[in-house]
Design a protein around this motif. Sequence first.
Motif, short mmCIF file in Angstrom:
data_model
loop_
_atom_site.label_atom_id
_atom_site.label_comp_id
_atom_site.label_asym_id
_atom_site.label_seq_id
_atom_site.Cartn_x
_atom_site.Cartn_y
_atom_site.Cartn_z
N UNK B 141 2.34 16.09 -2.76
CA UNK B 141 2.53 17.02 -1.42
C UNK B 141 3.74 16.97 -0.59
N UNK B 142 4.60 15.91 -1.31
CA UNK B 142 5.82 15.94 -0.25
C UNK B 142 5.54 14.91 0.83
N UNK B 143 4.78 14.54 1.04
CA UNK B 143 4.49 13.42 1.86
C UNK B 143 4.90 12.00 1.41
N UNK B 144 6.29 11.65 1.29
CA UNK B 144 6.72 10.68 0.62
C UNK B 144 6.94 9.44 1.42
N UNK B 145 6.38 9.33 2.74
CA UNK B 145 6.47 8.02 3.56
C UNK B 145 5.35 7.26 3.57
N UNK B 146 4.27 7.80 2.80
CA UNK B 146 3.00 7.00 2.79
C UNK B 146 3.06 5.70 1.99
N UNK B 147 2.17 4.93 2.27
CA UNK B 147 2.48 3.59 1.80
C UNK B 147 0.91 2.79 1.47
N UNK B 148 1.14 2.40 0.06
CA UNK B 148 -0.20 1.52 0.02
C UNK B 148 -0.46 0.30 0.71
N UNK B 149 -1.59 -0.04 1.09
CA UNK B 149 -1.87 -1.32 1.79
C UNK B 149 -2.82 -2.15 1.36
N UNK B 150 -2.70 -3.59 1.32
CA UNK B 150 -3.78 -4.12 0.82
C UNK B 150 -5.04 -4.38 1.94
N UNK B 151 -5.83 -4.85 1.70
CA UNK B 151 -7.12 -5.31 2.58
C UNK B 151 -6.67 -5.95 3.88
N UNK B 152 -5.79 -6.91 3.40
CA UNK B 152 -5.48 -7.96 4.42
C UNK B 152 -4.63 -7.21 5.42
N UNK B 153 -3.63 -6.14 4.87
CA UNK B 153 -2.64 -5.57 5.70
C UNK B 153 -3.33 -4.75 6.64
N UNK B 154 -4.25 -3.85 6.10
CA UNK B 154 -5.45 -3.17 6.94
C UNK B 154 -5.79 -3.72 8.15
N UNK B 155 -6.35 -4.88 7.98
CA UNK B 155 -7.03 -5.67 8.81
C UNK B 155 -6.08 -6.37 10.13
N UNK B 156 -4.62 -6.54 9.49
CA UNK B 156 -3.73 -6.91 10.46
C UNK B 156 -3.50 -5.75 11.44
N UNK B 157 -3.27 -4.55 10.96
CA UNK B 157 -2.92 -3.34 11.58
C UNK B 157 -4.12 -3.04 12.48
N UNK B 158 -5.25 -3.15 12.06
CA UNK B 158 -6.49 -2.57 12.55
C UNK B 158 -7.55 -3.76 12.58
N UNK B 159 -7.48 -4.62 13.65
CA UNK B 159 -8.52 -5.99 13.59
C UNK B 159 -9.88 -5.34 13.65
N UNK B 160 -10.24 -3.95 14.04
CA UNK B 160 -11.63 -3.76 14.33
C UNK B 160 -12.11 -3.05 13.10
N UNK B 161 -11.42 -2.92 12.09
CA UNK B 161 -11.71 -2.39 10.75
C UNK B 161 -13.00 -3.07 10.18
#
Lengths: 323, 515
Positions: B141-161
Amino acid sequence: MNSNKDYKAIIIGAGPAGIGAAMKLYKSGVKSILVVDRNDRIGGIPSFYKKKKGGVRTFMRWSRGGYPVFGEDFAKWLESLISETDIEVKLDSQVLEIDAKKKSVTFVNPKDGKVIVSADAIVMASGSREENIAERKWLAGARPSRVMYTKQLLNLDRNDLLPIKKPLIIGSDTIAYAAAAKLKVAGAADAIIVDNRSNPTCPIHERLYFRFWTNPSFHGFNVDTMEIKGKESATGVLVNGKHFDCDGIVISGELIPNSELALIGDIKIDIPSRVPVVNKDHQLSESGWFAAGNILGGFHGAEWCYFNGKKTAGSVLKYISKS
Amino acid sequence: MNKSGKLLYNSLNDNYEESLKFKDVSQLGDTPYDVAIVGAGIVGTALAYKLSQYKVKTLLIEKNYDVGEGTSKGSSAIIHTGFDAPVDTLESELVTKASLEWPNLAEKLKIPFKNCEAIVIAIDEEQEKKLQVVYDKGIKNGVTDIKKLSGEEVKELEPNVSEKVRGGVLVPRESLADPFSSSIAFSEIAMQNGTDIILGVEIIDVENKSEVIKSLVTACGKKIKTKRIVNVCGLGSEKFAKIYGGENFDTNPRRGQFLIFDKHSGTKISRIFLPIPTAVTKGVLVSPTIFGNLLAGPTAEDYPHSFETISETTTEQLQLLKEGASKLYPGLNEQPVINIFAGVRSNCTQGSYWIRCNDNSPGILTVAGIRSTGFTSSPALAQYLIYKLKDELGLKLEENPDAIDSRPENKWPGWWKPRYNNKEAVKENSDDGKVVCYCEQITKGDIIRHLDSPLKPRTLDSIKRRTRAQMGRCQGFDCMVNVAKIISYHCEIPLEGISKRGPGTEISSTIPSNN
């Protein structure tokens, strides 16, 4: 206490509890007391119950032998107490935030603009409000006009406008029965009272008192959901397949403390009850902060709140003298 | 300098000054309109805004008593990137295009906008496998700035996930905006550029539909001449298309219920949490709102058009909603809910973004099936419709050199910029120090400025959407009557006549209580 604070004590709320606390502090010799309130008059919720010829007196003076008075008269009595003191009262003043550590309060009003003041002790006496539709969890359905909380009804009444002819009241405590009586006196029909419990919360002796003016019908349920109906304005409530007709709905009672300032200021409050966490001296989780009146949860009359304010002031005095 | 357009309201509504009442078509002048836009939702108002940049005589007409009062008011308020849109569709093209335009556009409209990012969250093994599909679709869809994250990376960005998180896809450009002020800003600018606006008036017939100059017949019996008609009626588009005999299509309302949590809840997560979409639905998301609250929703419940209670909420669905949302953010259960609402998307059976030029009659443009992505896509869709009007409906486009494309700086600042923070402001105008809405801390000054703003809002809901008064935790318990009194005094309307959203919704069924 020797400090560089602006006041000895600040009291947030000029309702019965706040005035009770202020008067006790004043009479105990505390000078420099500030009371702030966002309303344009002293008296809190009682001041919304307008005095009217033939009207319903809903506030009890137990200390004077248990006779009923108009809310407005109760508010005026509080005002007269203050007028004989040099307690500073700031009306039309909305507290925007507090700083628990600095013991300061930021408020804004039309005259002074935004002001920050501090004190040795601060009493939160900001009362309570009625739970909104979402907070009741079992109320759903449409969002028509003419669905109002009791305070809105009272505020319209203060402007000589009672907006409903065929009222339906959701909730069954004293506030609900008082609203039914008020509506009937103004010319509306006897109210239909619907609640999500088998029996009315309003005690029998009070219901008998209101019987003098009105005989509302009570319909109790134990259900997961009640639906408000009406495309433009409210036309009824649907519960258990049964439709109750009306031309307006009053959502009543189920009080919830006005404790948001504490919450935002990192003073401990309990969620979802929103009751601030207090010790036996009405002291909050931060030193120098106290609470009084209906902010402590429950459903209390004006005079109870007034004496509760005095009691809290006793703890404030101890705190001030110790430090 | 442009001549500002006219603003007229249904003459049956006593809430408006005489000069604002639509009494006779002569008030609109003799020349027929080049374009009449029927429906002032987000798409109709965006079209009026973009069209007002050209020398085109335009009318925007709406049956409600405010713009953005229908489908547009109940959305998740997210500006999407289009990473998960159906690939190679008009919808995907327009959403992608518009998402790039919005940051700049928001600045021109003077509306709040926040690029908060989103994370698609996988909480079990099966969902984890689907992350690659989500990622690939985004790239397509041309959204080329998206990025895959590991579970740990998600937790780091969002501690309340959720503790169970196994991975995610970060979508950096997903943003938050205010859906209410967008359609208002579009309309205000269009009006300033000369677009006429009529509110509270429904169209019940189209006469001379095969002729060059047709007539819109209003429910109040007036005939408005126009060369072209654009049907952007949202849920009403099917009904209106039947009136002029457009090609058959079916829309059915899809209900989406939302929960709004109290303000401090909005700080617990800083990004939009998106679930892995299933074949049936995009699922329940959890998002901070631009206002500082937290939002969870929507449900996706399809109903036939006849479903009377479509905009009602149900306790059963809301319970499911809470359960669904707390899978992504378990702390949700401890957050206080302050409001529930049901939004309605216009779902078209024949496909989304159903657009028909010269729809069985020359000069009629039908736009239907603009579903949940409509808020995001509106500016690009408007531009697309303008090209259609030019290429297929023979509209001449000549740029209007005098046209403005921005709202004046700070003329009616919103809730996000309280005036009392400026010491001088309260001295100048004491109303700016009188807080009326305690929960949202909205002043009397704010309300009066909005009453005087170009669209002359006079209803409680239209003031609510502009100022946020009544939108806080107490839901009007403290301020509803005081807001009504301010409208009453300022606009000289009797208090009992103040309405929630127009005739039939007055606050009183009227008995004076003088006793």
